[in-house]
Design a protein around this motif. Structure first.
Motif, PDB file in Angstrom:
ATOM      1  N   ALA A 205       0.825  -1.210   0.000  1.00  0.00           N
ATOM      2  CA  ALA A 205       0.000   0.000   0.000  1.00  0.00           C
ATOM      3  C   ALA A 205       0.855   1.254   0.000  1.00  0.00           C
ATOM      4  O   ALA A 205       0.481   2.289  -0.541  1.00  0.00           O
ATOM      5  N   SER A 206       2.036   1.157   0.596  1.00  0.00           N
ATOM      6  CA  SER A 206       2.917   2.312   0.663  1.00  0.00           C
ATOM      7  C   SER A 206       3.467   2.639  -0.715  1.00  0.00           C
ATOM      8  O   SER A 206       3.773   1.757  -1.509  1.00  0.00           O
ATOM      9  N   ALA A 207       3.616   3.913  -1.014  1.00  0.00           N
ATOM     10  CA  ALA A 207       4.202   4.334  -2.282  1.00  0.00           C
ATOM     11  C   ALA A 207       5.694   4.040  -2.318  1.00  0.00           C
ATOM     12  O   ALA A 207       6.306   4.050  -3.382  1.00  0.00           O
ATOM     13  N   ASP A 208       6.288   3.804  -1.160  1.00  0.00           N
ATOM     14  CA  ASP A 208       7.717   3.542  -1.071  1.00  0.00           C
ATOM     15  C   ASP A 208       7.943   2.036  -0.982  1.00  0.00           C
ATOM     16  O   ASP A 208       7.688   1.431   0.062  1.00  0.00           O
ATOM     17  N   PRO A 209       8.429   1.384  -2.064  1.00  0.00           N
ATOM     18  CA  PRO A 209       8.604  -0.073  -2.031  1.00  0.00           C
ATOM     19  C   PRO A 209       9.607  -0.525  -0.986  1.00  0.00           C
ATOM     20  O   PRO A 209       9.574  -1.681  -0.550  1.00  0.00           O
ATOM     21  N   ALA A 210      10.488   0.361  -0.557  1.00  0.00           N
ATOM     22  CA  ALA A 210      11.486  -0.022   0.445  1.00  0.00           C
ATOM     23  C   ALA A 210      10.856  -0.236   1.818  1.00  0.00           C
ATOM     24  O   ALA A 210      11.496  -0.788   2.713  1.00  0.00           O
ATOM     25  N   ARG A 211       9.619   0.202   1.987  1.00  0.00           N
ATOM     26  CA  ARG A 211       8.950   0.057   3.286  1.00  0.00           C
ATOM     27  C   ARG A 211       7.977  -1.125   3.311  1.00  0.00           C
ATOM     28  O   ARG A 211       7.315  -1.351   4.320  1.00  0.00           O
ATOM     29  N   ALA A 212       7.890  -1.872   2.224  1.00  0.00           N
ATOM     30  CA  ALA A 212       6.955  -2.995   2.165  1.00  0.00           C
ATOM     31  C   ALA A 212       7.304  -4.031   3.228  1.00  0.00           C
ATOM     32  O   ALA A 212       8.461  -4.398   3.403  1.00  0.00           O
ATOM     33  N   ARG A 213       6.300  -4.504   3.946  1.00  0.00           N
ATOM     34  CA  ARG A 213       6.507  -5.500   4.991  1.00  0.00           C
ATOM     35  C   ARG A 213       5.780  -6.787   4.621  1.00  0.00           C
ATOM     36  O   ARG A 213       4.811  -6.787   3.854  1.00  0.00           O
ATOM     37  N   ILE A 214       6.247  -7.895   5.166  1.00  0.00           N
ATOM     38  CA  ILE A 214       5.639  -9.193   4.883  1.00  0.00           C
ATOM     39  C   ILE A 214       4.319  -9.334   5.636  1.00  0.00           C
ATOM     40  O   ILE A 214       4.250  -9.094   6.837  1.00  0.00           O
ATOM     41  N   THR A 215       3.268  -9.718   4.914  1.00  0.00           N
ATOM     42  CA  THR A 215       1.955  -9.932   5.533  1.00  0.00           C
ATOM     43  C   THR A 215       1.547 -11.403   5.534  1.00  0.00           C
ATOM     44  O   THR A 215       0.556 -11.762   6.174  1.00  0.00           O
ATOM     45  N   GLY A 216       2.280 -12.243   4.812  1.00  0.00           N
ATOM     46  CA  GLY A 216       1.895 -13.645   4.800  1.00  0.00           C
ATOM     47  C   GLY A 216       2.907 -14.532   4.097  1.00  0.00           C
ATOM     48  O   GLY A 216       3.632 -14.086   3.201  1.00  0.00           O
ATOM     49  N   VAL A 217       2.964 -15.778   4.541  1.00  0.00           N
ATOM     50  CA  VAL A 217       3.744 -16.825   3.873  1.00  0.00           C
ATOM     51  C   VAL A 217       2.761 -17.941   3.549  1.00  0.00           C
ATOM     52  O   VAL A 217       2.078 -18.451   4.447  1.00  0.00           O
ATOM     53  N   VAL A 218       2.684 -18.315   2.280  1.00  0.00           N
ATOM     54  CA  VAL A 218       1.668 -19.270   1.839  1.00  0.00           C
ATOM     55  C   VAL A 218       2.319 -20.496   1.205  1.00  0.00           C
ATOM     56  O   VAL A 218       3.531 -20.565   1.057  1.00  0.00           O
ATOM     57  N   ASP A 219       1.478 -21.451   0.826  1.00  0.00           N
ATOM     58  CA  ASP A 219       1.870 -22.697   0.167  1.00  0.00           C
ATOM     59  C   ASP A 219       2.798 -23.540   1.040  1.00  0.00           C
ATOM     60  O   ASP A 219       3.997 -23.672   0.795  1.00  0.00           O
ATOM     61  N   TRP A 220       2.190 -24.175   2.045  1.00  0.00           N
ATOM     62  CA  TRP A 220       2.926 -25.013   2.992  1.00  0.00           C
ATOM     63  C   TRP A 220       2.779 -26.494   2.673  1.00  0.00           C
ATOM     64  O   TRP A 220       2.961 -27.347   3.536  1.00  0.00           O
ATOM     65  N   ALA A 221       2.499 -26.822   1.404  1.00  0.00           N
ATOM     66  CA  ALA A 221       2.219 -28.208   1.036  1.00  0.00           C
ATOM     67  C   ALA A 221       3.453 -29.096   0.992  1.00  0.00           C
ATOM     68  O   ALA A 221       3.327 -30.323   0.905  1.00  0.00           O
ATOM     69  N   SER A 222       4.649 -28.501   1.034  1.00  0.00           N
ATOM     70  CA  SER A 222       5.869 -29.306   0.990  1.00  0.00           C
ATOM     71  C   SER A 222       6.664 -29.231   2.285  1.00  0.00           C
ATOM     72  O   SER A 222       7.845 -29.601   2.322  1.00  0.00           O
TER      73      SER A 222
END
Length: 321
Positions: A205-222
């Motif tokens: 959502a931030s206009a600054d890509p350097a501030r992007a934070r992790i909101t999720g880790v998906v695909d735990w099938a392996s």
């Protein structure tokens, strides 16, 4: 995994099964495709709640025959992982229900909560994302589940490696010889086994890509039990193909900067890095498709093969001196 597509009809048996998982008064009011997956179809379902609000769920279904035979194991692993992760600070989906043998649905399926955020595959803000990816992976490896997942498997062998036409044949022959060696001993860790940018969601959502934070880790099938090096090697290889070989080399350093612990010797580290890089040689057509769907149109199979070759050459540089 979070590129939204066209509206799609949910097969009738799966639709009835999902409805049985909803709270009283809830109903499904929309569905669309989530692009980016390789082994399963992903649908995002919009649920109208009893109070007039909305919430979203994700339906994961193994449809292709080549993947259905492995679906029961994969979905049971994912269900167990999501159940265990609910008590941790790892931002993973919540398990709603699972039908690993297609007893209720047309295909083996899993229903889970929908996480905010999107996958980010662009070069902008990459340095920040690499550090955040490394810190998150260190945290995943620090988990100690009450029940260990199955031991990891590595299917690539010296005979299954697909040497690119553009490759340095001598370097690749030496790399293949590396994985002929006995597997190094290791200290086991909780592994995602497909931790890479396509399975990590960011708040953009931030206009600054350097501030992007992790909101999720998906695909735990392996999810598996094995050496931390294996997860690091996989993420490194994918970064090398997406953004260039230097970023593959950068990730392992970022992992150690985040206090992650890798194998003690360079020869052991090389084994795991080369093994995963060579495994990528068998999957170039499969990985290129979702990347191009996500907008990376410059990533043709030829470009990805050239990057893979350059990455293998970089890995083998010290070993060949």
């Amino acid at each position: 995994m979070s590129t939204y597509g066209e509206a799609v009809v949910v097969p009738p048996l799966a639709l009835a099964w999902v409805r049985r998982q909803l709270d009283a008064g809830e109903r499904i009011v929309g569905s669309d495709v989530l692009h980016g997956g390789i082994t399963a179809e992903m649908r995002r379902l919009t649920i109208r709640t009893r109070d007039g609000g909305t919430r979203r769920l994700v339906l994961r279904s193994f449809v292709e025959r080549s993947h259905v035979e492995h679906a029961e194991d994969a979905l049971n692993r994912e269900a167990d992982a999501l159940t265990g992760l609910a008590a941790t600070d790892v931002p993973a989906p919540g398990l709603v229900a699972v039908d690993p043998t297609a007893a209720h649905c047309e295909y083996p399926s899993l229903l889970m909560t929908h996480l905010p955020g999107r996958t980010v595959l662009t070069d902008a803000g990459l340095e920040n994302r690499v550090h955040r990816l490394a810190r998150r992976l260190v945290a995943i490896h620090a988990l100690r589940p009450a029940v260990r997942p199955p031991e990891f498997t590595a299917l690539t062998t010296a005979d299954t490696v697909v040497t690119p036409q553009c490759a340095d044949a001598a370097v690749w022959a030496a790399a293949i010889d590396v994985i002929r060696r006995p597997r190094p001993s290791y200290e086991g860790r909780f592994l995602h086994r497909d931790f890479q940018p396509g399975n990590v969601l960011f708040d953009v959502a931030s206009a600054d890509p350097a501030r992007a934070r992790i909101t999720g880790v998906v695909d735990w099938a392996s999810v598996s039990w094995g050496p931390a090096d294996l997860d690091v090697a996989h993420c490194s290889a994918v970064l090398a193909l997406l953004h260039g070989p230097a970023w593959g080399l950068r990730f392992s350093r970022a992992y150690e900067e985040a206090d992650g612990v890798l194998a003690a010797t360079e020869s052991e580290r090389l084994y795991w890095r080369v093994r995963d890089a060579l495994a990528c040689s068998e999957e170039v057509p499969q990985v290129v498709r979702p990347w191009r769907e996500a907008g990376r149109l410059e990533l043709t199979a030829r470009v990805v093969e050239e990057r893979l070759d350059a990455y293998v050459v970089a890995l083998m540089g010290g070993a060949l001196r």
